[in-house]
Design an enzyme around this catalytic site. Structure first.
Site, mmCIF file in Angstrom:
data_model
loop_
_atom_site.group_PDB
_atom_site.id
_atom_site.type_symbol
_atom_site.label_atom_id
_atom_site.label_comp_id
_atom_site.label_asym_id
_atom_site.label_seq_id
_atom_site.Cartn_x
_atom_site.Cartn_y
_atom_site.Cartn_z
ATOM 1 N N ASP A 18 52.926 -24.667 33.021
ATOM 2 C CA ASP A 18 52.526 -23.657 34.001
ATOM 3 C C ASP A 18 52.677 -24.147 35.432
ATOM 4 O O ASP A 18 52.433 -23.383 36.365
ATOM 5 C CB ASP A 18 51.074 -23.223 33.753
ATOM 6 C CG ASP A 18 50.907 -21.715 33.823
ATOM 7 O OD1 ASP A 18 51.877 -20.999 33.517
ATOM 8 O OD2 ASP A 18 49.809 -21.263 34.176
ATOM 9 N N ASP A 26 45.309 -28.630 23.581
ATOM 10 C CA ASP A 26 45.463 -29.093 24.947
ATOM 11 C C ASP A 26 46.446 -30.251 24.949
ATOM 12 O O ASP A 26 46.678 -30.898 23.920
ATOM 13 C CB ASP A 26 44.113 -29.545 25.517
ATOM 14 C CG ASP A 26 43.194 -28.365 25.793
ATOM 15 O OD1 ASP A 26 43.698 -27.227 25.859
ATOM 16 O OD2 ASP A 26 41.973 -28.581 25.938
ATOM 17 N N ASP A 43 38.269 -18.888 25.977
ATOM 18 C CA ASP A 43 38.177 -19.189 24.554
ATOM 19 C C ASP A 43 36.980 -18.488 23.911
ATOM 20 O O ASP A 43 37.110 -17.863 22.853
ATOM 21 C CB ASP A 43 38.105 -20.704 24.339
ATOM 22 C CG ASP A 43 37.119 -21.378 25.288
ATOM 23 O OD1 ASP A 43 36.464 -20.666 26.070
ATOM 24 O OD2 ASP A 43 37.002 -22.613 25.246
#
Length: 775
Positions: A203, A369, A570
């Site tokens: 990103d 992650d 989440d």
């Protein structure tokens, strides 16, 4: 009764003979219990094992038909005393609050009222936290049965494909070497290579991350066959070579020592190349980065760049040094333009969902992650024991694994491991409707992320009363439709189908976006891409679905995918799934499935807690607040709702906690007391309350296996966070809701110093420490 049993029996009955009555007559002298046990043995219900010597494959077939997992309830000797103490504590607490309310202190009415309000809130928060732990369970899986059922020799492998997502943003705070280790552990995991596709979301559009991933793909050609040849654990090279274990002990292959040393040299050279890229990336050239072919890097402007996709490894050309196929590895950087809302990590994850839906469209997805590597190479198989189970799998939306961490000091001074949450609270939710989604280490069902509801079992027809007798009913028959309408005119079936198809297509485009290939993929429950699509067409469509405006006027982020509206997307995403009726599974394998890193510095740890708490406050004030959302369908269980309410209101406990901590100082300054004179009878309730608090904690540790040191560290840091991070989260949340003042957060640093725990005592100033200085 006999007929129903025949359908359940795997092995056939022995041929009947005429001596059965004789055998029964011979046993008339036996007692009733012995005769019943003998009969049960003959029926296969009391340890009877048929002779499979004539057909050895029958035992394998029998084993393959068994459940792939089972619940392991906590022993009643551990859980029943725990429940009794909870009930006792609730009763004592009610009497205590009654006494406090009915005995005001008139000399210090304001202080007394403040203390009573705080005590009522503490009791309320305890109920929200305690009662979802009423049904804790463990689970165990049977990986051998999974293989027997879906990996039969001589037949195509039937294990479901899995798309794996890894997200990263800043290569300076999330070092590419850490991401590379995560990717390597994914590519080398124990799962069919043609069933794995790894997607990396960059990103930050960093050329450093792109080049590091290219180097990782080349190193994977050597690392993956080495891991699979010698069954290496863990399969992240940094952690494998770092562990001080005698790896030569159980290795009987004579070539292992030589190959391990060679692989370690290869990895050290790989690290040198990656670190050189990082050093080079610290200083950006004046004209921006230039790629090897001489063209400018498209992501030089991180806030204004086109979408980028690069397939490094794939099923058509990715081979290791031994000529075996490697899993697919795809680099993705979604388009970013000024004036568009990109929704941070939630938007990046939704972009990966769409890209993977176009290119591979696996029915299941694992998200990690960048610093959470696969520590157990069979972790995905563990999840498949639940998701692919024909009995319970259809209603499971995700399988959540606990988070485990490396690099934490032995005493865990700042409760980084969160053991109380992962080993007590989450285990309790596993016995209700399932654990909450905690952001990483979770295997999803793609259809659940698309906003679909779980499949419903067949319902019995409703009973309707006839006109003659209202007391008895008959089953309502479905109406039989003829091909002609009421006016005698015939329907044009083709035209009606076309209209329904057009209407359905418009609804799907409004829901999923204007991508015919992607919309088609959403209807493929078992996964796979349309066979008529060429690779070039799929790649073009994949670029289209990660464009900035693709989500406009769709349900992405509101009903589909990762839900927007909170920095803790989440919790919100899992909550929406549970409200639709899905259930989740908490899987705790003996070897930790995934391991990550955690900030060990107090300032970084408090900022991490602040981010979580602010996300909870945002959810509380949003339309998705569990306090008022999801009652219409009635699919969220009450204890599950208690748990979700607790995740959104716990930061507000900082207000009564701060007030209660300051009350003693105010009483000393004013010379007033907030407690009336206590009688002997009332003192018994005070003593009983304190004893029940200690008993609850001790019995909780007994059934969960959490050590008392870990529990105490959790309690300590709860107070630290309560008077700092949680309080600031409430203030910032109110400022955002009332005044529209937003707070930007930076990514938690994943880098570590060469010296172990070098930052443990390093002091980094932060405003979160102001109130702690006062206490």
């Amino acid at each position: 009764m006999l007929g129903s049993y025949l359908h359940k029996r795997v092995h056939p009955y022995p041929a009947p003979d005429d001596t059965g009555s004789t055998r029964w007559d011979d046993k008339k002298e036996m007692g009733w219990k012995e005769r019943m046990d003998d009969w049960k043995m003959q029926q296969g219900n009391l340890g009877y094992e048929p002779d499979d010597s004539a057909d050895p494959d029958m035992a394998i077939v029998d084993e393959a038909r068994q459940p792939l997992s089972r619940k392991v309830p906590i022993a009643s000797s551990k859980i029943n005393p725990y429940r009794m103490v909870i009930v006792t504590r609730l009763v004592v607490l009610a009497f205590f609050l009654r006494y406090r309310i009915l005995n005001p202190v008139h000399d210090a009415l304001g202080l007394w009222l403040t203390s009573v309000i705080c005590e009522i809130w503490f009791a309320f928060s305890w109920i929200l936290d305690q009662f979802p732990k009423w049904f804790p369970i463990d689970r165990e899986t049977y990986l051998d049965r999974l293989s027997l059922r879906y990996e039969r020799e001589g037949e195509p492998n039937m294990l479901a494909p899995v798309d794996i997502f890894v997200s990263t943003v800043d290569p300076m705070k999330e070092p590419p070497l850490v991401t590379a280790n995560t990717v390597l552990s994914i590519l080398a995991m124990d799962y069919p290579v043609d069933k794995i596709s790894c997607y990396i979301s960059d990103d930050g559009a960093s050329m450093c991350t792109f080049e590091a991933l290219s180097e990782t793909a080349e190193f994977a050609r050597k690392w993956v066959p080495f891991c699979k040849k010698f069954s290496i654990e863990p399969r992240a090279p940094e952690m494998y070579f770092f562990e001080k274990v005698d790896y030569l002990k159980d290795k009987v292959q004579p070539t292992f020592v030589k190959e391990r040393r060679a692989m370690k040299r290869e990895y050290e050279e790989f690290k040198v190349r990656i670190n050189a890229m990082i050093a080079k990336a610290t200083k950006v050239p004046p004209g921006g980065w230039i790629m090897q072919d001489g063209t400018p890097w498209p992501g030089n402007n991180t806030k204004d760049h086109p979408g980028m996709i690069q397939v490094f490894l794939g099923h058509s050309g990715g081979l290791d040094v031994e000529g075996h196929e490697l899993p697919r590895l795809v680099y993705v950087s979604r388009e970013k333009r000024p004036g568009f809302q990109h929704h941070k990590k939630a938007g990046a994850m939704n972009a990966l969902v769409r890209v993977s839906g176009v290119l591979t469209n696996a029915p299941f997805m694992l998200n990690l992650d960048c610093d959470h590597y696969i520590n157990n190479s069979k972790a995905v198989r563990e999840a498949m024991c639940f998701l692919m189970d024909p009995q319970v799998g259809k209603k499971v939306c995700y399988v959540q694994f606990p988070q485990r961490f490396d690099g934490i000091d032995r005493h865990d001074r700042y409760a980084n491991r969160n053991t109380v949450f992962f080993d007590i609270n989450m285990k309790g939710l596993g016995g209700i409707q399932g654990p909450v989604y905690v952001g990483t280490g979770c295997v999803f069902r793609r259809q659940a992320l698309y906003g679909y509801e779980p499949p419903k079992g067949p319902k019995r027809p409703k009973m309707v009363s006839c006109d003659c007798c209202p007391c008895f009913g008959r089953r309502k028959k479905l109406p039989i439709y003829s091909k002609q309408d009421a006016n005698g005119g015939a329907h044009i079936q083709g035209l009606d189908d076309d209209k329904e198809l057009l209407k359905s297509q418009m609804n799907f485009e409004k829901k999923f976006g204007q991508s015919p290939i992607f919309v088609t993929s959403t209807l493929m429950v078992e996964g796979g891409v349309p066979p008529s699509s060429s690779p070039a067409a799929l790649l073009k469509e994949a670029i289209h679905v990660i464009s900035c405006g693709y989500e406009d006027k769709t349900e992405w982020g509101t009903e589909l995918g990762w839900i927007y509206g909170s920095i803790t997307e989440d919790i919100l995403t899992g909550f929406k799934m549970h409200c639709r009726g899905w259930r989740s599974i908490y899987c705790m394998p003996k070897r930790a499935a995934f391991k990550g890193s955690a900030p060990i510095n107090l300032s970084d740890r408090l900022n991490q807690v602040l981010r979580w708490a602010l996300g909870s406050v945002e959810i509380f004030f949003s339309r998705h607040s569990p306090v008022w959302y999801g009652y219409k369908e009635g699919k969220l269980k009450w204890l599950e709702r208690f748990a979700y309410v607790n995740t959104t209101v716990y930061p507000f406990t900082s207000l009564p906690l701060l007030a209660y901590c300051t009350l003693p100082a105010i009483c000393l300054l004013t010379g007033k007391f907030i407690m009336p004179e206590i009688s002997t009878f009332a003192s018994l309730f005070f003593i009983a309350l304190f004893l029940s608090i200690f008993a609850t904690g001790i019995l909780e540790l007994r059934w969960s296996g959490v050590s008392i040191e870990e529990w105490w560290r959790n309690e300590q840091f709860w107070v630290i966070g309560g008077v700092s991070a949680h309080l600031f989260a409430v203030i910032q949340g109110l400022l955002k809701i009332l005044a529209g003042i937003d707070t930007n957060f930076t990514v938690t640093s994943k880098a570590s110093d060469d010296e172990d725990f070098g930052e443990l005592y390093a002091f980094k100033w932060t405003t979160l420490l102001i109130l702690q200085q006062q206490f």
